[in-house]
Design an enzyme around this catalytic site. Structure first.
Site, mmCIF file in Angstrom:
data_model
loop_
_atom_site.group_PDB
_atom_site.id
_atom_site.type_symbol
_atom_site.label_atom_id
_atom_site.label_comp_id
_atom_site.label_asym_id
_atom_site.label_seq_id
_atom_site.Cartn_x
_atom_site.Cartn_y
_atom_site.Cartn_z
ATOM 1 N N GLU A 121 40.861 42.262 31.748
ATOM 2 C CA GLU A 121 41.260 41.264 32.739
ATOM 3 C C GLU A 121 40.054 40.429 33.149
ATOM 4 O OE1 GLU A 121 45.113 42.345 34.869
ATOM 5 O OE2 GLU A 121 43.492 43.118 36.087
ATOM 6 N N SER A 136 46.800 35.775 34.784
ATOM 7 C CA SER A 136 47.689 34.612 34.738
ATOM 8 C C SER A 136 48.678 34.643 33.565
ATOM 9 C CB SER A 136 46.878 33.307 34.728
ATOM 10 O OG SER A 136 46.144 33.186 35.925
ATOM 11 N N GLY A 195 45.053 35.365 38.810
ATOM 12 C CA GLY A 195 45.624 34.579 39.907
ATOM 13 C C GLY A 195 45.202 33.118 39.930
HETATM 14 C C1 PEP Z 1 46.382 41.345 38.083
HETATM 15 O O1 PEP Z 1 46.378 41.407 39.297
HETATM 16 O O2 PEP Z 1 46.131 42.366 37.418
HETATM 17 C C2 PEP Z 1 46.719 40.086 37.446
HETATM 18 C C3 PEP Z 1 46.568 39.980 36.167
HETATM 19 O O3 PEP Z 1 47.145 39.096 38.268
HETATM 20 P P1 PEP Z 1 47.791 37.692 37.801
HETATM 21 O O4 PEP Z 1 48.786 37.981 36.729
HETATM 22 O O5 PEP Z 1 48.435 37.150 39.046
HETATM 23 O O6 PEP Z 1 46.673 36.839 37.310
#
Ligand code: PEP
Length: 253
Positions: free
Chosen positions: A172, A215, A178
């Site tokens: 990630e 995202s 986000g």
């Molecule tokens: C997350 O919180 O692990 C995440 C990937 O958030 P988002 O999909 O909103 O970017």
């Protein structure tokens, strides 16, 4: 092999009835999906009430766990409590916890070990910030390698072997969470290959599934999930919009 589609609801929703509605909304699609295994990671207050009942097609996860199984640790939740409540997975080391709660790699390492030892499946989150990514993918790989080495420190390799299928790595990139700016699928594939080859080598000799998070939407899910190196997605914002999340599950094929 089925893609793992993990919902991270974060600190949402604000009532049990809304949590139940969300679970019910995605269950049918999850149960009928041939290509996706769906895991919902709920906030603690709703989690165990829901996870202790069987929901066909759904597995449940927590968003954190402590490293001891009992004792004087006010406010903490133990791996045994989760395991005994029918919880299968736990997210550990999410960047929001690293940022807002001061989680260190040392704490994450203790959580990972305790959770695996108790029989929980661990979704370990790693990923670089924007300042590092601006330097290029090689710098990002170096950062991720360092996180993994610290987060998976001191595992006796014979024990790790047995736990291989219990460890999932979620790549990630922090700058993608986000923000509406997902990583390029080709770069994610390269990172997933890098993580897999790092963990396939000694001292780990593991073969973990690698997810992408940051995202993910129903618009980009298909282009990410088409690659065999990307074993699934960790979905934040889009996972609490049931219609969107259903489309992401369908994007698994
Ligand atoms: C997350 O919180 O692990 C995440 C990937 O958030 P988002 O999909 O909103 O970017």
């Amino acid at each position: 092999m089925k893609k793992l589609i993990v919902a991270n609801w974060k600190m949402n929703p604000d009532s049990f009835s809304r949590a139940e509605l969300l679970v019910r909304a995605v269950q049918k699609t999850a149960a009928s999906s041939k290509n996706a295994k769906v895991v919902l990671c709920l906030p603690y207050p709703w989690l165990t009430d829901i996870s202790h009942k069987k929901h066909k097609g759904l597995s449940f996860g927590a968003q954190n766990v402590f490293w001891e199984n009992s004792g004087a640790y006010t406010g903490e939740v133990s791996p045994a409590m989760l395991k005994n409540s029918g919880v299968e997975y736990v997210i550990i080391g999410h960047s929001e916890r690293r940022k807002w709660l001061g989680e260190t790699d040392e704490m994450i390492n203790k959580r990972v070990k305790a959770a695996l030892k108790t029989g929980l499946k661990v979704i370990l989150c790693v990923g670089e910030g924007i300042e590092i990514r601006k330097k290029g993918l090689s710098a990002a790989k170096k950062f991720v390698k360092n996180q993994l080495q610290k987060d998976l420190k001191n595992f006796p390799s014979s024990k790790l072997q047995a736990l291989s299928s219990y460890l999932v790595i979620a790549y990630e990139p922090v700058w993608a969470i986000g923000t509406g700016k997902a990583d390029k699928p080709e770069d994610t594939v390269e990172m997933a290959k890098f993580i897999k080859s790092l963990l396939a080598a000694k001292p780990y000799t593991l073969n973990p599934n690698v997810l992408y998070g940051g995202s993910v939407t129903f618009r980009n899910a298909g282009s990410l999930l088409q690659y065999k190196e990307i074993n699934g997605a960790l979905v934040g914002g889009a996972s609490i919009k049931s219609k969107e999340f259903i489309k992401i599950i369908r994007a698994a094929g």
